[in-house]
Design an enzyme around this catalytic site. Sequence first.
Site, PDB file in Angstrom:
ATOM      1  N   CYS A  98       0.843  -1.196   0.000  1.00 28.79           N
ATOM      2  CA  CYS A  98       0.000   0.000   0.000  1.00 28.79           C
ATOM      3  C   CYS A  98       0.880   1.248   0.000  1.00 28.79           C
ATOM      4  CB  CYS A  98      -0.909   0.002   1.224  1.00 28.79           C
ATOM      5  SG  CYS A  98      -2.044   1.419   1.280  1.00 28.79           S
TER       6      CYS A  98
ATOM      7  N   ASP B  59       0.450   3.845   1.683  1.00 24.84           N
ATOM      8  CA  ASP B  59       0.406   4.485   3.008  1.00 24.84           C
ATOM      9  C   ASP B  59       1.820   4.802   3.504  1.00 24.84           C
ATOM     10  OD1 ASP B  59       0.207   4.814   5.908  1.00 24.84           O
ATOM     11  OD2 ASP B  59      -1.855   4.115   5.674  1.00 24.84           O
TER      12      ASP B  59
ATOM     13  N   ARG C 116       2.933   5.098   6.302  1.00 23.23           N
ATOM     14  CA  ARG C 116       3.353   4.395   7.515  1.00 23.23           C
ATOM     15  C   ARG C 116       3.837   2.977   7.239  1.00 23.23           C
ATOM     16  NH1 ARG C 116      -2.303   5.080  10.296  1.00 23.23           N
ATOM     17  NH2 ARG C 116      -2.790   4.469   8.157  1.00 23.23           N
TER      18      ARG C 116
ATOM     19  N   HIS D  90      -2.117  -4.021   5.042  1.00 25.61           N
ATOM     20  CA  HIS D  90      -1.833  -3.593   6.423  1.00 25.61           C
ATOM     21  C   HIS D  90      -3.128  -3.250   7.147  1.00 25.61           C
ATOM     22  CE1 HIS D  90      -2.348   0.877   5.973  1.00 25.61           C
ATOM     23  NE2 HIS D  90      -2.235   0.539   4.702  1.00 25.61           N
TER      24      HIS D  90
ATOM     25  N   CYS E 155      -5.788   0.184   7.181  1.00 25.94           N
ATOM     26  CA  CYS E 155      -5.652   0.721   5.814  1.00 25.94           C
ATOM     27  C   CYS E 155      -6.828   1.657   5.494  1.00 25.94           C
ATOM     28  CB  CYS E 155      -5.609  -0.435   4.808  1.00 25.94           C
ATOM     29  SG  CYS E 155      -5.381   0.114   3.092  1.00 25.94           S
TER      30      CYS E 155
HETATM   31 ZN   LIG Z   1      -3.347   1.217   3.086  1.00 25.41          ZN
END
Ligand SMILES: [Zn+2]
Length: 203
Positions: free
Chosen positions: A44, A46, A48, A100, A103
């Site tokens: 992803c 993201d 993080r 994750h 998400c």
């Molecule tokens: Zn995500």
Amino acid sequence: MTSVPLDDLLRRNRDWAAAKLATDPGFFDRLARGQVPRALVIGCSDSRVPIDEVLGCGPGELFVHRNVANIVAYNDINIASVIEFATSVLHVPDVIVCGHYGCGGVREACTPQLHASYLGDWLMIAAWAKRAVDQRLAASGRSLDGEAYLRLVVEENVRLQLTHLSHLTVIRRQWERTPGLPRLHGWVYDLTTGLVRVLTDTA
Ligand SMILES: [Zn+2]
């Protein structure tokens, strides 16, 4: 020289490169000669989930593709070309779809009415995972909500994208050439612990 908002990033880059050279003078020369990554990771976007970092890998170790909600779409020439290069040229033996918990893309895919937007169109693909979870819960007479529910959808989304991966021409051709390779793996990263959980090692 006037300061620009991203100056600190460029300074960090210079510090990073200097630190690498200080501990390993041949580091960049070696990487410049070529790459032999051990796996392709589809993760992803993201911020993080910097997948190289959470797996303790440095430059050259992983070939990475990231998009919102780690989706493998059938008509996505971008991901198909990444997979083709990783498997046909670099001969990467393992492909990992890594979702994750927490998400935002999967959470959005679970809303009753997705926004009319490019993001909404994209997340329609992950919404199939929500439907599969809903059907499974209904069949078993269970009900779940909140984070526990979203965690199930995150896991189902990884399984769904692995299925898509196994249907792609680029993967099926590779399996014809080198039976059993690449191996497909489904993982989930937990933002709250920093740990990766293995969901499935086959697809
Ligand atoms: Zn995500």
